[in-house]
Design an enzyme around this catalytic site. Structure first.
Site, PDB file in Angstrom:
ATOM      1  N   MET A   1      -1.747   2.350 -11.082  1.00 28.76           N
ATOM      2  CA  MET A   1      -1.297   3.425 -12.082  1.00 28.76           C
ATOM      3  C   MET A   1      -2.115   4.685 -11.544  1.00 28.76           C
ATOM      4  SD  MET A   1       1.037   2.304 -13.288  1.00 28.76           S
ATOM      5  CE  MET A   1       1.714   3.455 -14.953  1.00 28.76           C
TER       6      MET A   1
ATOM      7  N   LEU B   1      -3.572   8.204  -5.231  1.00 29.58           N
ATOM      8  CA  LEU B   1      -4.937   8.161  -4.154  1.00 29.58           C
ATOM      9  C   LEU B   1      -4.831   9.264  -3.562  1.00 29.58           C
ATOM     10  CD1 LEU B   1      -3.939   4.659  -2.939  1.00 29.58           C
ATOM     11  CD2 LEU B   1      -5.826   5.285  -4.142  1.00 29.58           C
TER      12      LEU B   1
ATOM     13  N   HIS C   1       8.520   0.892  -6.005  1.00 31.91           N
ATOM     14  CA  HIS C   1       9.076   1.810  -7.122  1.00 31.91           C
ATOM     15  C   HIS C   1      10.256   1.401  -7.753  1.00 31.91           C
ATOM     16  CE1 HIS C   1       8.783   5.440  -9.296  1.00 31.91           C
ATOM     17  NE2 HIS C   1       9.980   5.519  -9.150  1.00 31.91           N
TER      18      HIS C   1
HETATM   19  C1  GRF Z   1       6.644  -2.524 -11.007  1.00 31.56           C
HETATM   20  O1  GRF Z   1       7.882  -2.230 -11.761  1.00 31.56           O
HETATM   21  C2  GRF Z   1       6.666  -1.571  -9.855  1.00 31.56           C
HETATM   22  O2  GRF Z   1       7.843  -1.273  -9.439  1.00 31.56           O
HETATM   23  C3  GRF Z   1       6.003  -0.180 -10.676  1.00 31.56           C
HETATM   24  O3  GRF Z   1       5.146  -1.069 -11.470  1.00 31.56           O
HETATM   25  C4  GRF Z   1       5.515  -2.098 -11.965  1.00 31.56           C
HETATM   26  C5  GRF Z   1       4.448  -3.307 -11.509  1.00 31.56           C
HETATM   27  O4  GRF Z   1       4.679  -4.512 -12.023  1.00 31.56           O
HETATM   28  N1  GRF Z   1       5.175   0.503  -9.424  1.00 31.56           N
HETATM   29  P1  GRF Z   1       3.759  -5.504 -11.894  1.00 31.56           P
HETATM   30  O5  GRF Z   1       2.254  -5.480 -12.430  1.00 31.56           O
HETATM   31  O6  GRF Z   1       3.733  -6.196 -10.427  1.00 31.56           O
HETATM   32  O7  GRF Z   1       4.476  -6.771 -12.603  1.00 31.56           O
END
Ligand code: GRF
Length: 204
Positions: free
Chosen positions: A83, A86, A102
Site C-alpha cells: 500500500m 516506490l 491491480h
Molecule cells: C489485491 O486485491 C490486489 O489486487 C491489490 O491489493 C489486494 C491485495 O490482496 N493490489 P492480498 O493482500 O494479496 O490478499
C-alpha cells in the site's frame, strides 16, 4: 515480495510457483503484524518489516528495503497488496523487474479502492491487471489482463470475491513468464509487453 495486508496473492504464489519455477526469497511488509507475514514464515521464507516511522523518510525506507532484497538475491519484486508508492531510486535498482497486481482493467480505475470506483462508475465488466511498475500510480506497461462480466454486481465484496481467483492465477502466470525470460517490450511500442509465443503453455 512486498506486502501490507492479508496476503492471499502471496499465498497463491507460495502454493504454485514457489520452489518450482521460482523461489520466493524474501517478504517485506510496510505494516507490522500484516497477516501476509505469517503466511511467509509458515513456509520458512525470511520476512522483515520496513515501517515508515522507523526511517527518516520514504527514500531511506526504500533504500533499506532494496538493500535487504538485493542481499537476498531477489531478481523480481512482486507487489501484492503493497500500500505504498516506490520512488525512482528503488525502481532503478530493480529495472523492469517490479510487478504489481491491480483489481481493475487498467488504465481504468487506478489507485485506491479500484473496485469501489468501478461500481460507482457503473461498469458491467470488471477485471484484473498485472503490470510492470513505473513511478506513476498503476501506470506501468501491462503484462496480463483478464476481464469478468458482472452486470448485476452491486457490492464491492462480491466483486472482490469474483476477482480473487483471477488474481490468484494471473500473478503466478506473470511470475512464471518473467522467470522464463518470456517478457520483452515491443521495439515499436515499449509500452506493449510481448509474450514469447514459445512460452504460451506457461499460462495456466
Ligand atoms: C489485491 O486485491 C490486489 O489486487 C491489490 O491489493 C489486494 C491485495 O490482496 N493490489 P492480498 O493482500 O494479496 O490478499
Amino acid at each position: 515480495m512486498l506486502v501490507s495486508g492479508t496476503g492471499t496473492n502471496l499465498q497463491a504464489l507460495l502454493d504454485t510457483v514457489h520452489g518450482r519455477e521460482a523461489e520466493i526469497v524474501a517478504v517485506a511488509s510496510s505494516v507490522a503484524h500484516a497477516p501476509a507475514l505469517a503466511r511467509a514464515r509458515e513456509r520458512g521464507v525470511p520476512t522483515r518489516v520496513f515501517a515508515r516511522a522507523e526511517h527518516p523518510d520514504r527514500h531511506a525506507r526504500d533504500r533499506a528495503m532494496a538493500d535487504w532484497l538485493q542481499q537476498r538475491a531477489a531478481r523480481l519484486v512482486v507487489l501484492a497488496g503493497y500500500m505504498e508508492l516506490l520512488g525512482e531510486p528503488f525502481l532503478e535498482r530493480f529495472d523492469r523487474a517490479v510487478v504489481n497486481v491491480h483489481p481493475s482493467l487498467l488504465p481504468a480505475f487506478p489507485g485506491l479502492r479500484a473496485i469501489e470506483q468501478a461500481l460507482a462508475y457503473g461498469v458491467k465488466v470488471f477485471g484484473v491487471t498485472v503490470h510492470f511498475v513505473d513511478a506513476g500510480v498503476d501506470s506501468g506497461p501491462v503484462i496480463l489482463q483478464r476481464a469478468l462480466e458482472l452486470p448485476a454486481a452491486r457490492e464491492p465484496r462480491e466483486v472482490l470475491d469474483a476477482l480473487r481467483p483471477l488474481e490468484h492465477s494471473l500473478l503466478p502466470d506473470a511470475v512464471r513468464l518473467f522467470a522464463a525470460h518470456a517478457l520483452a517490450p515491443d521495439p515499436h511500442n515499449p509500452r506493449r509487453i510481448v509474450i514469447d509465443p514459445g512460452a504460451a503453455a506457461i499460462q495456466q
